[in-house]
Motif scaffolding. Structure first.
Motif, PDB file in Angstrom:
ATOM      1  N   HIS A  39      29.632 -50.739  32.959  1.00  0.00           N
ATOM      2  CA  HIS A  39      31.002 -51.170  33.237  1.00  0.00           C
ATOM      3  C   HIS A  39      31.885 -49.977  33.625  1.00  0.00           C
ATOM      4  N   THR A  40      31.674 -48.837  32.960  1.00  0.00           N
ATOM      5  CA  THR A  40      32.460 -47.646  33.290  1.00  0.00           C
ATOM      6  C   THR A  40      32.186 -47.188  34.715  1.00  0.00           C
ATOM      7  N   LEU A  41      30.903 -47.097  35.071  1.00  0.00           N
ATOM      8  CA  LEU A  41      30.531 -46.660  36.411  1.00  0.00           C
ATOM      9  C   LEU A  41      30.966 -47.680  37.463  1.00  0.00           C
ATOM     10  N   MET A  42      30.847 -48.956  37.116  1.00  0.00           N
ATOM     11  CA  MET A  42      31.245 -50.010  38.045  1.00  0.00           C
ATOM     12  C   MET A  42      32.756 -49.973  38.281  1.00  0.00           C
ATOM     13  N   ARG A  43      33.505 -49.708  37.241  1.00  0.00           N
ATOM     14  CA  ARG A  43      34.956 -49.638  37.379  1.00  0.00           C
ATOM     15  C   ARG A  43      35.362 -48.456  38.263  1.00  0.00           C
ATOM     16  N   GLN A  44      34.698 -47.324  38.091  1.00  0.00           N
ATOM     17  CA  GLN A  44      34.993 -46.158  38.919  1.00  0.00           C
ATOM     18  C   GLN A  44      34.701 -46.440  40.394  1.00  0.00           C
ATOM     19  N   LEU A  45      33.549 -47.072  40.652  1.00  0.00           N
ATOM     20  CA  LEU A  45      33.177 -47.392  42.026  1.00  0.00           C
ATOM     21  C   LEU A  45      34.128 -48.426  42.625  1.00  0.00           C
ATOM     22  N   SER A  46      34.438 -49.458  41.846  1.00  0.00           N
ATOM     23  CA  SER A  46      35.346 -50.509  42.325  1.00  0.00           C
ATOM     24  C   SER A  46      36.726 -49.950  42.626  1.00  0.00           C
ATOM     25  N   ASP A  47      37.213 -49.077  41.765  1.00  0.00           N
ATOM     26  CA  ASP A  47      38.534 -48.477  41.992  1.00  0.00           C
ATOM     27  C   ASP A  47      38.533 -47.668  43.289  1.00  0.00           C
ATOM     28  N   GLN A  48      37.440 -46.973  43.547  1.00  0.00           N
ATOM     29  CA  GLN A  48      37.361 -46.150  44.753  1.00  0.00           C
ATOM     30  C   GLN A  48      37.383 -47.005  46.022  1.00  0.00           C
ATOM     31  N   VAL A  49      36.563 -48.061  46.058  1.00  0.00           N
ATOM     32  CA  VAL A  49      36.506 -48.869  47.284  1.00  0.00           C
ATOM     33  C   VAL A  49      37.788 -49.691  47.458  1.00  0.00           C
ATOM     34  N   VAL A  60      38.501 -51.953  56.784  1.00  0.00           N
ATOM     35  CA  VAL A  60      37.677 -52.694  55.825  1.00  0.00           C
ATOM     36  C   VAL A  60      37.533 -54.130  56.309  1.00  0.00           C
ATOM     37  N   ASP A  61      36.344 -54.467  56.782  1.00  0.00           N
ATOM     38  CA  ASP A  61      36.096 -55.830  57.255  1.00  0.00           C
ATOM     39  C   ASP A  61      35.958 -56.799  56.084  1.00  0.00           C
ATOM     40  N   ARG A  62      35.314 -56.359  55.015  1.00  0.00           N
ATOM     41  CA  ARG A  62      35.220 -57.187  53.805  1.00  0.00           C
ATOM     42  C   ARG A  62      34.804 -56.311  52.629  1.00  0.00           C
ATOM     43  N   LEU A  63      35.102 -56.803  51.449  1.00  0.00           N
ATOM     44  CA  LEU A  63      34.766 -56.101  50.211  1.00  0.00           C
ATOM     45  C   LEU A  63      34.345 -57.141  49.175  1.00  0.00           C
ATOM     46  N   VAL A  64      33.156 -56.945  48.608  1.00  0.00           N
ATOM     47  CA  VAL A  64      32.639 -57.872  47.595  1.00  0.00           C
ATOM     48  C   VAL A  64      32.224 -57.061  46.372  1.00  0.00           C
ATOM     49  N   VAL A  65      32.768 -57.404  45.229  1.00  0.00           N
ATOM     50  CA  VAL A  65      32.427 -56.746  43.964  1.00  0.00           C
ATOM     51  C   VAL A  65      31.856 -57.796  43.031  1.00  0.00           C
ATOM     52  N   SER A  66      30.593 -57.657  42.684  1.00  0.00           N
ATOM     53  CA  SER A  66      29.945 -58.633  41.806  1.00  0.00           C
ATOM     54  C   SER A  66      30.101 -58.216  40.346  1.00  0.00           C
ATOM     55  N   PRO A  67      30.073 -59.156  39.410  1.00  0.00           N
ATOM     56  CA  PRO A  67      30.207 -58.819  37.995  1.00  0.00           C
ATOM     57  C   PRO A  67      28.950 -58.128  37.467  1.00  0.00           C
ATOM     58  N   VAL A  68      29.127 -57.411  36.395  1.00  0.00           N
ATOM     59  CA  VAL A  68      28.004 -56.730  35.742  1.00  0.00           C
ATOM     60  C   VAL A  68      27.237 -57.730  34.890  1.00  0.00           C
ATOM     61  N   MET A  85      12.715 -53.019  22.507  1.00  0.00           N
ATOM     62  CA  MET A  85      13.465 -53.713  23.541  1.00  0.00           C
ATOM     63  C   MET A  85      14.275 -52.728  24.388  1.00  0.00           C
ATOM     64  N   GLN A  86      14.288 -52.963  25.688  1.00  0.00           N
ATOM     65  CA  GLN A  86      15.098 -52.192  26.618  1.00  0.00           C
ATOM     66  C   GLN A  86      16.113 -53.119  27.294  1.00  0.00           C
ATOM     67  N   HIS A  87      17.237 -52.546  27.683  1.00  0.00           N
ATOM     68  CA  HIS A  87      18.301 -53.335  28.300  1.00  0.00           C
ATOM     69  C   HIS A  87      18.795 -52.613  29.547  1.00  0.00           C
ATOM     70  N   GLU A  88      19.046 -53.381  30.584  1.00  0.00           N
ATOM     71  CA  GLU A  88      19.617 -52.826  31.811  1.00  0.00           C
ATOM     72  C   GLU A  88      20.833 -53.657  32.208  1.00  0.00           C
ATOM     73  N   SER A  89      21.943 -52.973  32.398  1.00  0.00           N
ATOM     74  CA  SER A  89      23.161 -53.622  32.890  1.00  0.00           C
ATOM     75  C   SER A  89      23.404 -53.146  34.310  1.00  0.00           C
ATOM     76  N   SER A  90      23.702 -54.091  35.191  1.00  0.00           N
ATOM     77  CA  SER A  90      23.862 -53.718  36.602  1.00  0.00           C
ATOM     78  C   SER A  90      24.890 -54.605  37.286  1.00  0.00           C
ATOM     79  N   GLY A  91      25.473 -54.073  38.327  1.00  0.00           N
ATOM     80  CA  GLY A  91      26.411 -54.801  39.173  1.00  0.00           C
ATOM     81  C   GLY A  91      26.245 -54.316  40.604  1.00  0.00           C
ATOM     82  N   ARG A  92      26.987 -54.912  41.513  1.00  0.00           N
ATOM     83  CA  ARG A  92      26.808 -54.584  42.925  1.00  0.00           C
ATOM     84  C   ARG A  92      28.162 -54.588  43.641  1.00  0.00           C
ATOM     85  N   VAL A  93      28.324 -53.616  44.526  1.00  0.00           N
ATOM     86  CA  VAL A  93      29.508 -53.528  45.367  1.00  0.00           C
ATOM     87  C   VAL A  93      29.056 -53.461  46.818  1.00  0.00           C
TER      88      VAL A  93
END
Length: 218
Positions: A39-49, A60-68, A85-93
C-alpha cells in the motif's frame, strides 16, 4: 454471370500513445507487513502519476489505478517439506502518455525501484486515428475486390461489373450446402518489445482487413 472475390489490404501508422503498465508487489511471511509495504509503494506510485496528470493533463490519454489485493500460499522446499505461509500483496497502475520522452524517463526511473515490475510499453493510436486508418484500409480492400472482379470479367468476355454484395470474410451469403471459411478479423496492434528488453522505439501500428465481394458481370 456472377463473380465472387476476396481481397486484403494493410495499412500502418506511427503510434501516438505509449501505455505503461506497472505492477506493485511486496511479499512477506507476515500478511500485514506485505499489505502495508504494498500500500505504501502503491500510494507513492499513484501520487506520482496523478501529479503528472494534474500538471500536464494534455499528455495523459488515460490513467487506471487498480486496488491492492493479497494472495497467500504455502511453498515447498527442495526436500518436499511444506514451508510457512507466504503472502503477496500487489496492485497495478496503467498510464497512457503521448509524450514519449517522458515515457523513457519513467521507464528508467521505475525499472530501478524494488517492488515495481514494469512491462514493455504498448503502442497505440488515438481513437480518431484508429478509425481513420481502418477506414482507409477497408476502402482499399473493397477497391481491390472490384479491380480483381473486373479482371476476371474482362477475361471472361464481359465489359463491366456491378457490385451485389460486400462483406467481411466469412459473412458473404453462400448456398446452404457451401461451407463458409473461418472469418479473418480486422486486427490492429504493435509487436511487443517484451522479448527484446525495454526497446522504447515506437512500434508502428498495423491494421489488416480482408473482405469478400460478389459482382454481376455484364
Amino acid at each position: 454471370m456472377e463473380i465472387t472475390v476476396r481481397a486484403a489490404a494493410q495499412g500502418r501508422r506511427v503510434p501516438e500513445i505509449a501505455v505503461l503498465t506497472v505492477r506493485v508487489s511486496r511479499e512477506s511471511a507476515n500478511q500485514q507487513q506485505a499489505a502495508s509495504a504494498a500500500h505504501t509503494l502503491m500510494r507513492q506510485l499513484s501520487d506520482q502519476v496523478r501529479q503528472i496528470q494534474a500538471d500536464r493533463p494534455e499528455i495523459v490519454d488515460r490513467l487506471v489505478v487498480s486496488p491492492v489485493g493479497t494472495r497467500s500460499w504455502r511453498p515447498w522446499n527442495k526436500e518436499g517439506k511444506q514451508l510457512p505461509m507466504q503472502h503477496e500483496s500487489s496492485g497495478r497502475v496503467q498510464i497512457a502518455l503521448t509524450d514519449f520522452d517522458l515515457v523513457a524517463r519513467l521507464t528508467q526511473e521505475w525499472s530501478g525501484v524494488d517492488g515495481l515490475n514494469l512491462s514493455a510499453p504498448h503502442w497505440e493510436l488515438t481513437e480518431q486515428s484508429q478509425r481513420e486508418l481502418e477506414t482507409e484500409v477497408t476502402t482499399e480492400a473493397v477497391k481491390l475486390c472490384r479491380r480483381r472482379a473486373q479482371v476476371m470479367a474482362t477475361a471472361s468476355g464481359f465489359d463491366q461489373v456491378t457490385p451485389l454484395q460486400v462483406a467481411d470474410t466469412g459473412l458473404l451469403e453462400r448456398p446452404q450446402a457451401e461451407a463458409a471459411p473461418a472469418p479473418m478479423m480486422a486486427r490492429a496492434g504493435a509487436a511487443s518489445a517484451a522479448d527484446e528488453g525495454f526497446d522504447l522505439s515506437p512500434r508502428e501500428i498495423q491494421v489488416r482487413i480482408q473482405v469478400e465481394a460478389r459482382f454481376r458481370a455484364d
